[in-house]
Scaffold this active site. Structure first.
Site, PDB file in Angstrom:
ATOM      1  CB  THR A   1      45.289  45.270  38.709  1.00 12.86           C
ATOM      2  OG1 THR A   1      46.250  44.761  37.774  1.00 12.86           O
ATOM      3  CG2 THR A   1      44.857  46.654  38.260  1.00 12.86           C
TER       4      THR A   1
ATOM      5  CB  THR B   1      42.741  40.051  36.164  1.00 11.58           C
ATOM      6  OG1 THR B   1      43.590  41.014  35.535  1.00 11.58           O
ATOM      7  CG2 THR B   1      41.776  40.751  37.100  1.00 11.58           C
ATOM      8  CG  ASP B   2      48.400  39.355  34.543  1.00 12.58           C
ATOM      9  OD1 ASP B   2      47.542  40.020  33.936  1.00 12.58           O
ATOM     10  OD2 ASP B   2      49.561  39.768  34.739  1.00 12.58           O
TER      11      ASP B   2
END
Length: 332
Positions: A14, A90-91
């Site tokens: 992201t 960040t997943d």
């Protein structure tokens, strides 16, 4: 005093995402150099080498990518770099950071960061997270602490960090341990000592496939018997409560431990697997006596990575048990 020499490696995520003309939603577009150029204060902190390793969302990263990334970081450390910052989605930060912690044995700091908001969003958190990560990586006090995750001006140990919200910039937390430090006024303040020595696992070959099976109300455990035939080499059971599964699972688990290593983790956000309290069929005492390996304070995602890394390094069955035991006997 000379500035530290750091490498910033971007894998995407992201923090690198923008919206393209005519496209719907955001996607990775920015390079490591693009991200660094957007934060001029970084040049005051360190001499930086920027490298774009890949450009993909965190969900598309694989264990093979992280094994290769760990090797790259170690090579740069051997060449004189003082610290490394990995930028990613960040997943999967809670998983990739822990795998890097297992694979990079050097005492030099490895920092993993990202962002919850895209680069064009109002209040984008990527620049602040990147600057804070540079501050931590350049600190002499970060050495010997293993891989750390820096987000929202908090510093977390890779072994304990978890993503707790889908969108908030304060998403990341360490429920079983809390942050180990914070970034304030462009310096890092560590609030605790490393919880345990580095495992320093030798570089494995390809990590074998490890299944995670989550216990839930009314599930009869039929998936357990199918795992060997599906090509899995090991399994992690994400159990209820302190380490409990339905009684109906017990025969399947007893059979499964004869075919592969099986680790017992818990589905609760915090707390260790119990080892000596409950004694009913399907309890932690019963399961451990049947050969399941308690994960200690590791959640199922991290237990899966530790088991796969140990098996990929041809660790013995007893060696696997001893490595997991270290996460039940942490000393501050």
């Amino acid at each position: 005093m000379s500035k530290p020499k750091l490498i910033v490696v971007s894998t995407g995520g992201t923090i690198t995402m923008t919206s393209g003309q005519g496209s719907k939603g955001i996607a990775p577009t920015l390079t490591a150099a693009d991200l660094l150029n957007a934060v001029p204060q970084i040049g005051q902190q360190a001499d930086i080498e920027a490298l774009t390793f890949s450009s993909m969302p965190g969900a598309s990263l694989t264990t093979n990518h992280i094994v290769d990334l760990a090797q790259l970081i170690q090579q740069r450390f051997d060449g004189g770099i003082d610290g490394a910052i990995v930028i990613q989605g960040t997943d999967t930060i809670e998983e990739t950071s822990f795998l890097l912690d297992l694979l990079v044995a050097d005492k030099k700091p490895v920092i993993v960061t990202g962002a919850m908001r895209g680069a064009q969003a109002a209040g984008a958190d990527g620049p602040a997270n990147l600057l804070a990560s540079i501050v931590v990586a350049g600190s002499p006090h970060a050495a010997g602490r293993g891989t750390l995750v820096v987000l929202n001006d908090e510093v977390h140990a890779a072994a304990f960090i978890r993503k707790g919200h889908t969108g908030l910039t304060s998403s990341f937390m360490s429920p079983s341990a809390g942050p180990v430090g914070l970034v304030c006024e462009q310096r890092v303040l560590f609030t605790s000592s490393p919880a345990m020595p580095r495992l320093a696992i030798s570089r494995p070959g390809a990590l074998p496939d490890i299944a995670i099976v989550k216990a839930c109300l009314g599930d009869d455990g039929r998936l357990l018997g199918a795992l060997p035939g599906m090509g899995y080499a090991g399994a992690v059971i994400e159990a209820m409560g302190a380490g409990h599964v339905p009684q109906s699972w017990v025969p399947e688990l007893s059979d499964l431990v004869e075919k592969m290593p099986v680790v017992l983790a818990v589905r609760t956000p915090a707390g260790p697997v119990f080892t000596n309290t409950y004694g009913f069929p399907g309890s932690e005492i019963d399961l451990i006596n049947r050969g399941l390996i308690p994960a200690g304070l590791l959640d199922a995602l991290k237990a899966r990575l530790l088991l796969g890394t140990l098996m990929g390094s041809n660790e013995t069955a007893e060696g696997i048990r001893l490595q997991f035991k270290r996460f039940s006997n942490l000393q501050a």
